[in-house]
Design an enzyme around this catalytic site. Structure first.
Site, PDB file in Angstrom:
ATOM      1  N   HIS A  49      -0.004   7.946  -2.617  1.00  0.00           N
ATOM      2  CA  HIS A  49      -0.542   7.856  -1.621  1.00  0.00           C
ATOM      3  C   HIS A  49      -1.716   6.780  -1.702  1.00  0.00           C
ATOM      4  O   HIS A  49      -2.612   7.006  -2.187  1.00  0.00           O
ATOM      5  CB  HIS A  49      -0.920   9.181  -1.435  1.00  0.00           C
ATOM      6  CG  HIS A  49      -1.841   9.316   0.141  1.00  0.00           C
ATOM      7  ND1 HIS A  49      -2.916   9.823   0.270  1.00  0.00           N
ATOM      8  CD2 HIS A  49      -1.234   8.897   1.284  1.00  0.00           C
ATOM      9  CE1 HIS A  49      -3.082   9.851   1.648  1.00  0.00           C
ATOM     10  NE2 HIS A  49      -2.123   9.443   2.234  1.00  0.00           N
ATOM     11  N   ARG A  50      -1.480   5.687  -0.572  1.00  0.00           N
ATOM     12  CA  ARG A  50      -2.407   4.632  -0.780  1.00  0.00           C
ATOM     13  C   ARG A  50      -2.378   4.213  -2.441  1.00  0.00           C
ATOM     14  O   ARG A  50      -3.638   3.499  -2.672  1.00  0.00           O
ATOM     15  CB  ARG A  50      -3.696   5.023  -0.184  1.00  0.00           C
ATOM     16  CG  ARG A  50      -3.438   5.677   1.206  1.00  0.00           C
ATOM     17  CD  ARG A  50      -4.724   6.034   1.792  1.00  0.00           C
ATOM     18  NE  ARG A  50      -4.446   7.203   2.623  1.00  0.00           N
ATOM     19  CZ  ARG A  50      -5.483   7.910   3.323  1.00  0.00           C
ATOM     20  NH1 ARG A  50      -6.730   7.704   3.115  1.00  0.00           N
ATOM     21  NH2 ARG A  50      -5.168   8.648   4.314  1.00  0.00           N
ATOM     22  N   GLU A  76       2.870   4.062  -1.341  1.00  0.00           N
ATOM     23  CA  GLU A  76       2.306   4.137   0.076  1.00  0.00           C
ATOM     24  C   GLU A  76       1.324   3.284   0.582  1.00  0.00           C
ATOM     25  O   GLU A  76       0.365   3.354  -0.009  1.00  0.00           O
ATOM     26  CB  GLU A  76       2.048   5.740   0.460  1.00  0.00           C
ATOM     27  CG  GLU A  76       2.235   6.056   1.913  1.00  0.00           C
ATOM     28  CD  GLU A  76       0.906   6.033   2.554  1.00  0.00           C
ATOM     29  OE1 GLU A  76       0.675   6.168   3.975  1.00  0.00           O
ATOM     30  OE2 GLU A  76      -0.159   5.843   1.896  1.00  0.00           O
ATOM     31  N   ASP A  78      -0.331   1.632   4.071  1.00  0.00           N
ATOM     32  CA  ASP A  78      -0.803   1.370   5.574  1.00  0.00           C
ATOM     33  C   ASP A  78      -1.078   0.156   6.030  1.00  0.00           C
ATOM     34  O   ASP A  78      -1.714  -0.783   5.077  1.00  0.00           O
ATOM     35  CB  ASP A  78      -2.208   2.352   5.816  1.00  0.00           C
ATOM     36  CG  ASP A  78      -1.833   3.753   5.131  1.00  0.00           C
ATOM     37  OD1 ASP A  78      -1.029   4.423   5.564  1.00  0.00           O
ATOM     38  OD2 ASP A  78      -2.738   4.187   4.180  1.00  0.00           O
ATOM     39  N   HIS A  91      -6.245   1.959   5.519  1.00  0.00           N
ATOM     40  CA  HIS A  91      -6.110   3.046   6.137  1.00  0.00           C
ATOM     41  C   HIS A  91      -6.645   3.279   7.954  1.00  0.00           C
ATOM     42  O   HIS A  91      -5.849   3.508   8.596  1.00  0.00           O
ATOM     43  CB  HIS A  91      -6.419   4.113   5.227  1.00  0.00           C
ATOM     44  CG  HIS A  91      -5.844   5.446   6.002  1.00  0.00           C
ATOM     45  ND1 HIS A  91      -6.785   5.967   6.841  1.00  0.00           N
ATOM     46  CD2 HIS A  91      -4.911   6.270   5.993  1.00  0.00           C
ATOM     47  CE1 HIS A  91      -6.175   7.329   7.268  1.00  0.00           C
ATOM     48  NE2 HIS A  91      -4.801   7.367   6.825  1.00  0.00           N
ATOM     49  N   GLU A 150       3.394   2.437   6.127  1.00  0.00           N
ATOM     50  CA  GLU A 150       3.260   3.220   7.533  1.00  0.00           C
ATOM     51  C   GLU A 150       2.637   2.198   8.410  1.00  0.00           C
ATOM     52  O   GLU A 150       1.528   1.581   8.264  1.00  0.00           O
ATOM     53  CB  GLU A 150       2.220   4.415   7.167  1.00  0.00           C
ATOM     54  CG  GLU A 150       1.842   5.177   8.423  1.00  0.00           C
ATOM     55  CD  GLU A 150       0.945   6.268   8.404  1.00  0.00           C
ATOM     56  OE1 GLU A 150       0.544   6.896   9.352  1.00  0.00           O
ATOM     57  OE2 GLU A 150       0.594   6.644   7.082  1.00  0.00           O
ATOM     58  N   LYS A 152       0.157   1.866  11.337  1.00  0.00           N
ATOM     59  CA  LYS A 152      -1.173   2.574  11.639  1.00  0.00           C
ATOM     60  C   LYS A 152      -1.212   2.136  13.009  1.00  0.00           C
ATOM     61  O   LYS A 152      -1.513   1.133  13.371  1.00  0.00           O
ATOM     62  CB  LYS A 152      -2.452   2.501  10.811  1.00  0.00           C
ATOM     63  CG  LYS A 152      -2.025   3.019   9.294  1.00  0.00           C
ATOM     64  CD  LYS A 152      -1.888   4.503   9.155  1.00  0.00           C
ATOM     65  CE  LYS A 152      -2.983   5.257   9.385  1.00  0.00           C
ATOM     66  NZ  LYS A 152      -2.800   6.693   8.818  1.00  0.00           N
ATOM     67  N   ASP A 273      -1.935  11.958  -3.881  1.00  0.00           N
ATOM     68  CA  ASP A 273      -2.915  11.081  -4.579  1.00  0.00           C
ATOM     69  C   ASP A 273      -2.785  10.738  -6.011  1.00  0.00           C
ATOM     70  O   ASP A 273      -3.530   9.924  -6.616  1.00  0.00           O
ATOM     71  CB  ASP A 273      -4.477  11.719  -4.207  1.00  0.00           C
ATOM     72  CG  ASP A 273      -4.370  11.406  -2.876  1.00  0.00           C
ATOM     73  OD1 ASP A 273      -3.879  10.711  -2.044  1.00  0.00           O
ATOM     74  OD2 ASP A 273      -5.419  12.359  -2.299  1.00  0.00           O
TER      75      ASP A 273
END
Length: 280
Positions: A49-50, A76, A78, A91, A150, A152, A273
């Site tokens: 995640h990120r 992942e 954003d 993000h 993703e 955003k 994470d």
């Protein structure tokens, strides 16, 4: 008596044929455009995640390198658009939380964004981290892991789907098995637009609230996966999603026991994470 027996045999045969037809249709429906090596995998994908944002400042090169070190299958990422129309990895739509900049990201050019400190907020040792571009992420990591992108707040960036399609099209191998790309968003209309532009790239929709069967059917018309927040995920929802022929991801799971439980559910991907929390 004989006639009744014949009728029973015929009825049984018709039921059997119906079941077989339904099974064929089901498996035909669930055949997705995911790469074969992903379709056949049995353990959920480990999605950083990120990056590895439990250990490093989110959406930075340091975070992505750490996620790979910890065994992530996917990163992942954003994305937003800068003032000069470049895809930027960050993000929030604003800069205040994770950089020393102020205000909306879309009001800054890439050159201005590159001057910002994107790491010190997490720890002083990350003071040299900068806001990366999507092109940098693809160039540095696409040969090692998959990239889950993703989009955003697409309503803030008209045409961002086309920008993303153009960026991915620069790389001839974007659909190959070892260099996988997935795209998702909370915005269903954005995913429809991107799917029309690049139908070979699997797209998904993020959700954090209950969803009706009708909406699931609508999403399944263009999406290959659904990504419900872990707090609403259940075996029942998983089955409802799979019945529509989509794969099931979930986010953001930062508890080892919960990850182990979700692995038993045979989800297709878990976003965390902490990529090292996946227990084999």
């Amino acid at each position: 008596m004989l006639a009744k027996g014949v009728c029973k045999v015929i009825a049984f045969f018709l039921i059997l044929v119906t079941i077989l037809v339904l099974l064929v249709l089901y498996f035909k429906k669930t055949k997705s455009n995911f790469p074969d090596n992903f379709t056949m995998q049995h353990s959920p994908l480990k999605i950083g995640h990120r990056g590895a944002s439990g250990y490093c400042p989110e959406n930075t090169m340091a975070s992505y390198y750490k996620a790979i070190e910890l065994g992530a299958d996917f990163l992942e990422v954003d994305i937003h658009l800068s003032k000069d129309g470049i895809l930027v990895v960050h993000h929030d739509s604003t800069l205040d939380r994770t950089t020393n900049g102020k205000g909306n990201l879309r009001d800054y050019t890439v050159a201005e964004l590159k001057e910002l400190d994107a790491g010190s907020w997490f720890h002083a040792r990350f003071k040299d981290e900068r806001v990366p571009l999507l092109s940098e992420i693809l160039e540095n990591f696409r040969s090692e892991v998959g990239i889950l992108i993703e989009i955003k707040h697409p309503s803030l960036y008209p045409g961002i789907e086309k920008k993303l399609a153009e960026e991915l099209s620069k790389r001839e191998d974007y659909t190959s098995d070892k260099k996988r790309i997935l795209v998702h968003s909370f915005d269903m209309e954005s995913m429809k637009r991107f799917h029309q532009l690049m139908p070979d790239i699997p797209v998904g929709v993020l959700i954090k609230r209950r969803i009706s069967d009708q909406k699931l059917k609508e999403i399944a018309e263009f999406a290959s996966f659904l990504n419900p927040k872990q707090t609403i995920l259940s075996t029942k929802l998983q089955m409802r999603i799979q019945e529509q022929g989509m794969k099931v991801f979930t986010w953001t799971v930062n508890n080892k026991k919960q990850i182990h439980m979700l692995k038993k559910m045979k989800l297709d991907g878990i976003i965390s994470d902490f990529p090292d929390y996946f227990i084999d």
